[in-house]
Design an enzyme around this catalytic site. Structure first.
Site, short mmCIF file in Angstrom:
data_model
loop_
_atom_site.label_atom_id
_atom_site.label_comp_id
_atom_site.label_asym_id
_atom_site.label_seq_id
_atom_site.Cartn_x
_atom_site.Cartn_y
_atom_site.Cartn_z
N HIS A 1 -51.68 -15.41 -14.76
CA HIS A 1 -51.84 -14.63 -13.53
C HIS A 1 -52.79 -13.44 -13.75
CE1 HIS A 1 -49.65 -13.95 -9.48
NE2 HIS A 1 -50.92 -13.59 -9.39
N GLU A 16 -42.88 -17.71 -12.95
CA GLU A 16 -43.77 -16.98 -13.86
C GLU A 16 -42.95 -16.03 -14.72
OE1 GLU A 16 -46.86 -15.15 -11.53
OE2 GLU A 16 -47.83 -17.06 -11.10
N ARG A 25 -51.37 -18.97 -5.02
CA ARG A 25 -49.94 -18.73 -5.20
C ARG A 25 -49.29 -19.99 -5.76
NH1 ARG A 25 -50.99 -14.22 -4.98
NH2 ARG A 25 -50.21 -12.55 -3.63
#
Length: 533
Positions: free
Chosen positions: A287, A268, A239
């Site tokens: 990601h 993000e 994370r």
């Protein structure tokens, strides 16, 4: 398991999902499926009253408007992990179970970690980029082998364990930091236990696999980045926020470590002027940890199976919330659940060792209430410091997986009309903490081991044991004041027989590692632990 007797259940699939989900639904004759993709929350609210179950991914939004219209809805299945698009709190109030699929991406995220590790040590992205731009950097991009190197894993959850197994297959020696995994589990996995500082000093590659919470935010920062070996590497596929990004950029620019790889960021997508993106020794992916065809198929099968099993058998797996509580005494049970969770979390943190056994003692009138949800809340409190997916539904499963025994005991109350005691054992020692309610909502800690006291379990608390001598409290208060740490509340307890005192210092901001060490060095201080609630 008893089957619910109904004609059929209707499931709305409101997202694109792998066809394996529809195949699973079709295998249950009592489940009917309708697929409607592209709905906004208003459109969803208009039709949701016709359905027993809803399947979503990161969209559509399942907000209060939708849930207020969901008169028939029993379960929401999130095909993935994050539930930011679901109002989980209001769903819980409506008695709607929310579930997700955290295990579906375990293998693929672990493989992505290994892929980034190879890319780092062999300079693969730099090689591709330079060759495509007409450069032949064969002599410049000399890499390193992974064989016989040390991999340090921070967090031995599902993904961390799979990463360890794959790294061992590559001939790497694996060490790990996870204060909440038992010694037996380390031995089973053939992994060597280390403190965080020891791991950073020893490892050639460090990889993060912890949840993001107040205890892990900025877990890797300027201070402990300086402990890493010159020439070592850092990976984060967990994370954004576990690693302080600005501190890492500084360490990479100064060459204190050889390189780093991220699949996740605090923001993000990251801004184009992010300091890490300008560095040649930093590589990243957008990601992609769970982005494989196999993972998406696995997630699709899992969420469909989970929904069907819940609708037909009330079997819960990967629940994010907790089913509706009985209406009778519901507010009082909820208050005791809050108390139990705080006591469990505090006991586990004060133990300062992996928990091996847990018991909950119910004393007095609380025994008349439904004890199961209170016990689940205690288990959640014990586990929540190292499990981002723990909740009131899956806490017993996670407790068993960690080899922690659990029992609940009902007793007569000697001191209070109604109280709860939580006791944890591990590492050859134990912590016992008791609490009660003042009124029906105010939480109080009323006992810690041999010490009676009255303290409020909230925020940051410094728990100190000291010899009962003049000047100790003043020295602690002065030290905190010098470091700008405000004391919002101070509660004391005495054991006159042993001439010992206990104190709970509620502070407005956490004390740093350096301040905690200063406190422990003060005269007559026996022990001091910082607790976060």
């Amino acid at each position: 398991m008893r089957r619910n007797i109904v004609d059929s259940y209707r499931v709305l699939v409101a997202t694109k999902i792998a066809p394996e989900a529809l195949e699973v639904f079709a295998s249950y004759s009592q489940v009917q499926v309708e697929v409607q993709v592209g709905l906004d929350s208003s459109s969803l609210a208009q039709i949701i009253s016709d359905f027993d179950a809803l399947v979503v991914r990161s969209a559509p939004m399942v907000d209060r408007e939708v849930l207020e219209s969901a008169s028939r809805l029993k379960v929401i299945g999130r095909a993935g992990i994050g539930v930011d698009n679901i109002d989980v709190e209001f769903a819980t109030q409506r008695g709607i179970l929310v579930m997700n699929t955290p295990e579906g991406s375990t293998i693929t995220t672990a493989e992505h970690t290994i892929a980034l590790m190879f890319a780092l040590v062999r300079n693969i992205p730099q090689g591709v980029q330079s060759l495509k731009s007409g450069k032949w950097w064969k002599g410049r991009l000399v890499g390193r082998e992974l064989h016989n190197k040390v991999l340090g894993i921070i967090g031995l959850g599902n993904i961390g364990r799979v990463v360890a197994q794959k790294a061992q297959g590559l001939g790497m020696r694996v060490v790990a930091y996870d204060p909440y995994t038992s010694e037996e589990r380390f031995l089973e996995l053939h992994i060597e236990r280390r403190t965080l500082e020891e791991l950073l000093r020893e490892s050639d590659v460090v990889t993060c696999h912890t949840p993001l919470n107040e205890g892990t935010r900025d877990l890797i920062h300027r201070g402990n980045l300086s402990l890493m070996k010159p020439g070592s590497y850092l990976i984060n596929c967990a994370r954004g926020g576990i690693v302080n990004e600005e501190d890492l950029a500084e360490a990479l620019r100064e060459g204190r470590i050889a390189g780093a790889a991220f699949d996740v960021f605090v923001q993000e997508p990251p801004p184009v002027d992010h300091p890490l993106l300008a560095l040649e020794n930093f590589i990243c992916t957008p990601h992609l940890g769970a982005s494989t065809q196999e993972a998406q198929r696995s997630i699709a099968r899992a969420i469909a199976e989970q929904i069907c099993r819940y609708l037909l058998y009330r079997e819960v797996r990967n629940g994010v919330n907790f089913p509706a509580l009985p209406l009778e005494n519901r507010p009082l049970v909820l208050s005791y659940m809050r108390l139990g969770e705080k006591l469990g979390s505090m006991a586990a943190q004060l133990l300062q060792a992996p928990v091996e056994r847990l018991s909950v003692h119910y004393q007095g009138e609380v025994r008349r209430l439904s004890l199961e949800p209170i016990g689940l809340a205690v288990q959640k409190g014990v586990l929540e410091n190292f499990h981002s997916t723990v909740n009131l539904v899956n806490a017993p499963f996670l407790l068993r997986r960690h080899g922690i025994s659990f029992r609940q005991i009902q007793e007569e109350s000697l001191d209070f009309h109604s109280s709860i005691g939580v006791e944890v054992w591990g590492g050859g020692r134990s912590v016992e903490i008791g609490g009660t309610l003042f009124g029906k909502k105010e939480l109080r800690v009323v006992r810690l081991n041999e010490f009676p006291l009255e303290a409020t379990p909230e925020g940051f608390i410094l728990v100190m044991e000291n010899r009962d001598r003049p000047g100790v409290i003043g020295r602690v208060g002065s030290l905190l004041g010098r470091h700008g740490i405000n004391i919002s509340r101070l509660e004391l307890g005495l054991d006159r027989r042993r001439n010992r005192a206990i104190s709970f210092w509620n502070v407005d901001s956490p004390a740093s590692v350096e301040v905690l060490e200063e406190l422990r060095q003060l005269e007559d201080v026996i022990s001091l632990v910082q607790v976060r609630l």
